[in-house]
Design a protein around this motif. Structure first.
Motif, PDB file in Angstrom:
ATOM      1  N   ASN A  18     -38.643 152.282  45.568  1.00 42.64           N
ATOM      2  CA  ASN A  18     -40.184 151.125  44.547  1.00 42.64           C
ATOM      3  C   ASN A  18     -41.020 151.765  45.827  1.00 42.64           C
ATOM      4  O   ASN A  18     -41.557 150.486  46.106  1.00 42.64           O
ATOM      5  CB  ASN A  18     -39.788 149.866  45.547  1.00 42.64           C
ATOM      6  CG  ASN A  18     -39.093 149.804  46.878  1.00 42.64           C
ATOM      7  OD1 ASN A  18     -39.605 150.445  47.248  1.00 42.64           O
ATOM      8  ND2 ASN A  18     -38.482 148.309  47.171  1.00 42.64           N
ATOM      9  N   SER A  68     -38.316 147.376  34.157  1.00 42.57           N
ATOM     10  CA  SER A  68     -39.855 146.983  34.607  1.00 42.57           C
ATOM     11  C   SER A  68     -39.541 145.810  35.475  1.00 42.57           C
ATOM     12  O   SER A  68     -38.776 145.597  35.893  1.00 42.57           O
ATOM     13  CB  SER A  68     -41.218 147.276  33.961  1.00 42.57           C
ATOM     14  OG  SER A  68     -41.428 145.655  34.019  1.00 42.57           O
ATOM     15  N   SER A  76     -44.736 147.474  37.328  1.00 42.63           N
ATOM     16  CA  SER A  76     -44.439 149.087  37.287  1.00 42.63           C
ATOM     17  C   SER A  76     -44.353 149.715  35.597  1.00 42.63           C
ATOM     18  O   SER A  76     -44.590 148.668  35.347  1.00 42.63           O
ATOM     19  CB  SER A  76     -42.860 149.467  37.573  1.00 42.63           C
ATOM     20  OG  SER A  76     -41.871 149.349  36.744  1.00 42.63           O
ATOM     21  N   GLU A  77     -44.587 150.787  35.704  1.00 43.15           N
ATOM     22  CA  GLU A  77     -44.110 151.155  33.847  1.00 43.15           C
ATOM     23  C   GLU A  77     -42.615 151.345  33.825  1.00 43.15           C
ATOM     24  O   GLU A  77     -41.868 150.646  34.548  1.00 43.15           O
ATOM     25  CB  GLU A  77     -44.131 153.025  34.344  1.00 43.15           C
ATOM     26  CG  GLU A  77     -45.218 153.328  34.526  1.00 43.15           C
ATOM     27  CD  GLU A  77     -45.595 154.966  34.682  1.00 43.15           C
ATOM     28  OE1 GLU A  77     -44.767 155.575  33.854  1.00 43.15           O
ATOM     29  OE2 GLU A  77     -46.525 155.227  35.283  1.00 43.15           O
TER      30      GLU A  77
END
Length: 92
Positions: A18, A68, A76-77
């Protein structure tokens, strides 16, 4: 007595790196074989839970999912898509 059958798919995932930022929740996206990704409803799973059940599906239809992570910085992506999963009647 409520309905004895329900169409659902349960998915789970592992947490990826992360970047040192705590994950607050996960957004769940799904595709019903159209190539169009939609935010699921409900759309979020609160961390640390990493399991989601999508209900109200159509029997015999293939579904795919992406996830995500969301933290204080943003979303996030999307993950890689799951393998196709076919919805089937499951007794409650």
């Amino acid at each position: 007595m409520e309905s004895s059958d329900q169409l659902h798919i349960t998915i789970s995932w592992l947490e990826a790196y992360n970047g040192g930022n705590v994950v607050n929740e996960w957004n769940i996206y799904w595709d019903q074989g159209t190539g169009v990704w939609a935010l699921s409803d409900p759309a979020t799973v609160t961390y640390p839970d990493m399991t989601y059940t999508k209900t109200g599906l159509e029997a015999g239809v293939f579904y795919k999912f992406k996830v995500s992570a969301v933290n204080d910085i943003g979303e996030s992506e999307l993950s890689a898509e799951s393998p196709s999963i076919i919805a089937a009647l499951v007794p409650l």
